[in-house]
Scaffold this motif. Structure first.
Motif, PDB file in Angstrom:
ATOM      1  N   LEU A 101      16.672 108.635  41.221  1.00 39.83           N
ATOM      2  CA  LEU A 101      15.862 107.647  41.921  1.00 39.83           C
ATOM      3  C   LEU A 101      16.637 106.964  43.033  1.00 39.83           C
ATOM      4  CD1 LEU A 101      13.974 106.015  38.898  1.00 39.83           C
ATOM      5  CD2 LEU A 101      13.085 107.650  40.559  1.00 39.83           C
ATOM      6  N   GLY A 102      17.930 106.678  42.781  1.00 33.60           N
ATOM      7  CA  GLY A 102      18.757 106.066  43.831  1.00 33.60           C
ATOM      8  C   GLY A 102      18.923 106.975  45.034  1.00 33.60           C
ATOM      9  N   GLY A 103      19.120 108.274  44.773  1.00 30.82           N
ATOM     10  CA  GLY A 103      19.244 109.222  45.869  1.00 30.82           C
ATOM     11  C   GLY A 103      17.960 109.327  46.674  1.00 30.82           C
ATOM     12  N   LEU A 104      16.821 109.384  45.972  1.00 28.21           N
ATOM     13  CA  LEU A 104      15.538 109.438  46.676  1.00 28.21           C
ATOM     14  C   LEU A 104      15.307 108.187  47.515  1.00 28.21           C
ATOM     15  CD1 LEU A 104      13.151 110.935  43.960  1.00 28.21           C
ATOM     16  CD2 LEU A 104      13.872 112.012  46.098  1.00 28.21           C
ATOM     17  N   LEU A 105      15.709 107.021  46.988  1.00 27.04           N
ATOM     18  CA  LEU A 105      15.535 105.778  47.736  1.00 27.04           C
ATOM     19  C   LEU A 105      16.345 105.783  49.024  1.00 27.04           C
ATOM     20  CD1 LEU A 105      14.284 102.969  47.802  1.00 27.04           C
ATOM     21  CD2 LEU A 105      16.261 102.133  46.509  1.00 27.04           C
ATOM     22  N   LEU A 106      17.598 106.245  48.957  1.00 26.18           N
ATOM     23  CA  LEU A 106      18.427 106.321  50.168  1.00 26.18           C
ATOM     24  C   LEU A 106      17.828 107.290  51.192  1.00 26.18           C
ATOM     25  CD1 LEU A 106      22.044 106.327  48.673  1.00 26.18           C
ATOM     26  CD2 LEU A 106      20.877 104.445  49.832  1.00 26.18           C
ATOM     27  N   ILE A 107      17.325 108.410  50.733  1.00 26.21           N
ATOM     28  CA  ILE A 107      16.721 109.393  51.640  1.00 26.21           C
ATOM     29  C   ILE A 107      15.489 108.799  52.330  1.00 26.21           C
ATOM     30  CG2 ILE A 107      15.561 111.631  51.745  1.00 26.21           C
ATOM     31  CD1 ILE A 107      17.366 112.532  49.434  1.00 26.21           C
ATOM     32  N   ALA A 167      20.181 108.619  66.756  1.00 26.81           N
ATOM     33  CA  ALA A 167      19.665 108.943  65.423  1.00 26.81           C
ATOM     34  C   ALA A 167      20.742 109.202  64.388  1.00 26.81           C
ATOM     35  CB  ALA A 167      18.763 110.175  65.516  1.00 26.81           C
ATOM     36  N   ARG A 168      21.992 109.334  64.796  1.00 24.81           N
ATOM     37  CA  ARG A 168      23.020 109.810  63.845  1.00 24.81           C
ATOM     38  C   ARG A 168      23.243 108.840  62.676  1.00 24.81           C
ATOM     39  NH1 ARG A 168      28.426 109.298  67.716  1.00 24.81           N
ATOM     40  NH2 ARG A 168      28.261 107.038  68.117  1.00 24.81           N
ATOM     41  N   LYS A 169      23.093 107.510  62.935  1.00 25.71           N
ATOM     42  CA  LYS A 169      23.330 106.561  61.845  1.00 25.71           C
ATOM     43  C   LYS A 169      22.258 106.708  60.746  1.00 25.71           C
ATOM     44  CE  LYS A 169      25.599 103.087  64.753  1.00 25.71           C
ATOM     45  NZ  LYS A 169      25.555 101.681  65.247  1.00 25.71           N
ATOM     46  N   ALA A 170      20.998 106.839  61.163  1.00 27.97           N
ATOM     47  CA  ALA A 170      19.934 107.007  60.173  1.00 27.97           C
ATOM     48  C   ALA A 170      20.058 108.338  59.435  1.00 27.97           C
ATOM     49  CB  ALA A 170      18.571 106.907  60.848  1.00 27.97           C
ATOM     50  N   VAL A 171      20.445 109.398  60.178  1.00 31.92           N
ATOM     51  CA  VAL A 171      20.632 110.699  59.548  1.00 31.92           C
ATOM     52  C   VAL A 171      21.763 110.653  58.527  1.00 31.92           C
ATOM     53  CG1 VAL A 171      21.237 113.112  59.939  1.00 31.92           C
ATOM     54  CG2 VAL A 171      19.672 111.960  61.505  1.00 31.92           C
ATOM     55  N   ALA A 172      22.864 109.987  58.892  1.00 31.88           N
ATOM     56  CA  ALA A 172      24.001 109.883  57.965  1.00 31.88           C
ATOM     57  C   ALA A 172      23.630 109.076  56.722  1.00 31.88           C
ATOM     58  CB  ALA A 172      25.187 109.252  58.671  1.00 31.88           C
ATOM     59  N   PHE A 173      22.859 107.999  56.928  1.00 33.86           N
ATOM     60  CA  PHE A 173      22.449 107.174  55.790  1.00 33.86           C
ATOM     61  C   PHE A 173      21.560 107.981  54.836  1.00 33.86           C
ATOM     62  CE2 PHE A 173      20.013 103.974  53.537  1.00 33.86           C
ATOM     63  CZ  PHE A 173      20.977 103.012  53.249  1.00 33.86           C
ATOM     64  N   GLY A 174      20.595 108.718  55.400  1.00 38.12           N
ATOM     65  CA  GLY A 174      19.739 109.537  54.550  1.00 38.12           C
ATOM     66  C   GLY A 174      20.492 110.656  53.875  1.00 38.12           C
ATOM     67  N   ALA A 175      21.470 111.256  54.590  1.00 38.55           N
ATOM     68  CA  ALA A 175      22.260 112.338  53.998  1.00 38.55           C
ATOM     69  C   ALA A 175      23.072 111.859  52.813  1.00 38.55           C
ATOM     70  CB  ALA A 175      23.176 112.958  55.052  1.00 38.55           C
ATOM     71  N   MET A 176      23.489 110.577  52.839  1.00 39.16           N
ATOM     72  CA  MET A 176      24.246 110.032  51.696  1.00 39.16           C
ATOM     73  C   MET A 176      23.402 110.044  50.424  1.00 39.16           C
ATOM     74  SD  MET A 176      26.149 106.786  53.491  1.00 39.16           S
ATOM     75  CE  MET A 176      26.593 106.148  51.886  1.00 39.16           C
ATOM     76  N   GLY A 177      22.071 109.947  50.592  1.00 45.79           N
ATOM     77  CA  GLY A 177      21.222 109.954  49.411  1.00 45.79           C
ATOM     78  C   GLY A 177      21.171 111.288  48.705  1.00 45.79           C
ATOM     79  N   PHE A 178      21.476 112.386  49.436  1.00 47.19           N
ATOM     80  CA  PHE A 178      21.452 113.702  48.795  1.00 47.19           C
ATOM     81  C   PHE A 178      22.570 113.860  47.763  1.00 47.19           C
ATOM     82  CE2 PHE A 178      18.778 114.766  52.412  1.00 47.19           C
ATOM     83  CZ  PHE A 178      17.852 115.615  51.831  1.00 47.19           C
ATOM     84  N   PRO A 228      23.916 111.548  45.339  1.00 43.29           N
ATOM     85  CA  PRO A 228      23.490 111.199  43.968  1.00 43.29           C
ATOM     86  C   PRO A 228      22.255 111.981  43.515  1.00 43.29           C
ATOM     87  CG  PRO A 228      22.922 109.446  45.510  1.00 43.29           C
ATOM     88  CD  PRO A 228      23.783 110.412  46.259  1.00 43.29           C
ATOM     89  N   PHE A 229      21.378 112.367  44.471  1.00 41.55           N
ATOM     90  CA  PHE A 229      20.179 113.118  44.093  1.00 41.55           C
ATOM     91  C   PHE A 229      20.555 114.483  43.507  1.00 41.55           C
ATOM     92  CE2 PHE A 229      16.698 116.057  45.277  1.00 41.55           C
ATOM     93  CZ  PHE A 229      15.677 115.477  44.546  1.00 41.55           C
ATOM     94  N   VAL A 230      21.453 115.214  44.180  1.00 43.83           N
ATOM     95  CA  VAL A 230      21.871 116.533  43.693  1.00 43.83           C
ATOM     96  C   VAL A 230      22.674 116.411  42.409  1.00 43.83           C
ATOM     97  CG1 VAL A 230      23.265 118.552  44.238  1.00 43.83           C
ATOM     98  CG2 VAL A 230      21.799 117.552  45.999  1.00 43.83           C
ATOM     99  N   VAL A 231      23.553 115.380  42.330  1.00 44.32           N
ATOM    100  CA  VAL A 231      24.337 115.180  41.105  1.00 44.32           C
ATOM    101  C   VAL A 231      23.415 114.894  39.923  1.00 44.32           C
ATOM    102  CG1 VAL A 231      26.026 113.691  39.970  1.00 44.32           C
ATOM    103  CG2 VAL A 231      26.402 114.426  42.325  1.00 44.32           C
ATOM    104  N   GLY A 232      22.377 114.057  40.139  1.00 42.10           N
ATOM    105  CA  GLY A 232      21.438 113.748  39.065  1.00 42.10           C
ATOM    106  C   GLY A 232      20.665 114.967  38.599  1.00 42.10           C
ATOM    107  N   LEU A 233      20.210 115.810  39.545  1.00 45.25           N
ATOM    108  CA  LEU A 233      19.494 117.030  39.165  1.00 45.25           C
ATOM    109  C   LEU A 233      20.403 117.992  38.405  1.00 45.25           C
ATOM    110  CD1 LEU A 233      17.323 117.856  42.316  1.00 45.25           C
ATOM    111  CD2 LEU A 233      16.582 116.838  40.167  1.00 45.25           C
ATOM    112  N   THR A 234      21.681 118.072  38.822  1.00 46.89           N
ATOM    113  CA  THR A 234      22.631 118.953  38.131  1.00 46.89           C
ATOM    114  C   THR A 234      22.852 118.491  36.700  1.00 46.89           C
ATOM    115  OG1 THR A 234      23.721 119.408  40.245  1.00 46.89           O
ATOM    116  CG2 THR A 234      24.923 119.960  38.223  1.00 46.89           C
TER     117      THR A 234
END
Length: 415
Positions: free
Chosen positions: A7-13, A52-63, A65-71
């Motif tokens: 959920l935290g990863g999805l929120l950041l994305i 756009a790079r700051k928003a892209v980097a912020f959203g990429a950070m959410g991936f 915890p999202f991938v770690v949680g799914l794993t």
């Protein structure tokens, strides 16, 4: 922990995507409205990378915890992960049809309770909501000895002496294990369930727990009294349960030893659902102990059966028919003195249970692949396949053999 990571990863994305759209509107209205479409969003990022790079980097950070949680979820509970991606949870919400007549209104633990499964087995009455291993919400009442007929029970909060123990449990979305509360006394319970053939009880149900449990239920309840299921008045051997296996094994032993005096011991634990099972069986047949190693196999059309079972059905004596109430009802006839029309209520299951009754009758077999074969029924072979013989004229004849897994249904063409 796993749920928080996902959920935290999805929120950041999501925050990163919203920020990116806001930056696009700050550039121009064209880019702002266009960024609501994924292809234009990618084009905006490429053409205005510095913005756009700051928003892209912020959203990429959410991936991360999202991938770690799914794993972690895949390692701990792969079935739940598969259910999430297959969207089975949406189907569960839409599935509201039960084979039981349950019309109960009320709440369990402050939440609306709509059970689809109910049974009274081994003296335990249980009502479940949800199809998973752990019920979403469940009510259990330990009534004691299994009743043979009607079940009538009235309990008041101030009643003395031992009372049936009530247990409620619930599973929240963020929990991996359900919470449970046991209530030994201090509640109001009214049960008036009457037998309904072949294996059900139905009637009035009313339960009020102490206020702190926020549970009040009332209405009409129907429950199974065992784990057998019936279809067209016959046991449905496609249903996965130990009671179904016991029924199949008992029927096999009766036909193998040509006797109805079969007492089956409790079956060992088995893992269901399955397609094949190896079972060690203890039984008393005509008063003698028997130990057998049996292989049970399941097919879509015939359900569970003992492998290589080629024993014919037992003949039903008049005493058995009167004791069990299985005397056949006369079918409607144009002439009261004419023969019975065996086409009425004919089915593949009836053909398999008594093949001798339909010997040499004309019938048509439909396969699951859409083909048909018409001819005279020649019985079942040693492997249980359906045999059809068709005369080609003169002395010629053709024989067709169908495995039960290949047969869709059979149509009887003559009385």
């Amino acid at each position: 922990m796993v749920a928080l990571l996902i959920l935290g990863g999805l929120l950041l994305i999501i925050i990163g995507l919203v920020w990116l759209v806001m930056l696009a509107f700050g550039t121009s209205l064209f880019w702002g409205f266009g960024s609501l479409l994924p292809p234009v969003t990618v084009a905006y990022v490429l053409y205005h990378w510095r913005t756009a790079r700051k928003a892209v980097a912020f959203g990429a950070m959410g991936f991360i915890p999202f991938v770690v949680g799914l794993t972690m979820l895949a390692a701990q509970d792969p079935e739940r992960l598969q259910a999430i991606f297959s969207l089975r949870w949406l189907a569960d919400e839409q599935q509201t049809v039960s084979e039981l007549d349950i019309r109960i209104k009320g709440e369990l633990n402050g939440q609306r309770f709509a059970p689809l499964q109910a049974e009274l087995v081994d003296g335990v009455l249980s009502l479940r909501e949800g199809q998973d291993f752990y019920a979403r919400r469940e009510l259990t009442i330990r009534v004691g000895n299994q009743p043979q007929g009607a079940l009538r029970l009235d309990v008041l909060p101030k009643d003395a002496g031992p009372q049936p123990e009530v247990e409620i449990s619930w599973l929240l979305p963020e929990q991996e294990l359900p919470e449970a509360r046991r209530i030994p006394r201090g509640y109001t319970l009214h049960l008036d369930l009457q037998p309904v053939a072949p294996n059900r009880l139905a009637g009035d149900f009313h339960l009020v727990l102490p206020p702190k449990f926020a549970t009040t239920l009332s209405g009409h309840l129907e429950v199974f009294t065992d784990r057998l299921r019936y279809r067209d008045g016959l046991v449905d051997t496609t249903f996965d349960s130990r009671d179904t296996l016991a029924y199949v094994i008992r029927d096999y032993l009766q036909r193998r030893f040509v006797t109805r005096d079969v007492e089956l011991a409790q079956l060992p634990s088995v893992s269901l659902p399955a397609r094949e099972l190896d079972v060690e069986v203890e039984a008393r047949v005509d008063g003698q102990s028997q130990h057998l190693s049996l292989q049970l196999v399941k097919s879509e059309s015939r359900g569970w059966r003992v492998g290589r079972d080629s024993f014919p059905p037992l003949a039903v004596s008049s005493a058995d028919a009167q004791a069990s109430g299985e005397a056949q009802e006369p079918a409607p006839q144009a002439d009261s003195a004419g023969p019975l029309d065996r086409r009425l209520r004919f089915s593949l299951q009836r053909l398999l249970s008594d093949p001798g009754q339909y010997q040499e009758l004309s019938m048509r077999v439909y396969t699951v692949r859409g083909s048909t074969a018409e001819g005279r029924f020649a019985g079942l072979d040693r492997d249980g396949r359906v045999l059809i013989r068709r005369n080609l004229g003169g002395a010629g004849a053709a024989s067709f053999s169908f495995d039960l897994d290949e047969v869709s249904h059979v149509e009887l063409l003559e009385p």
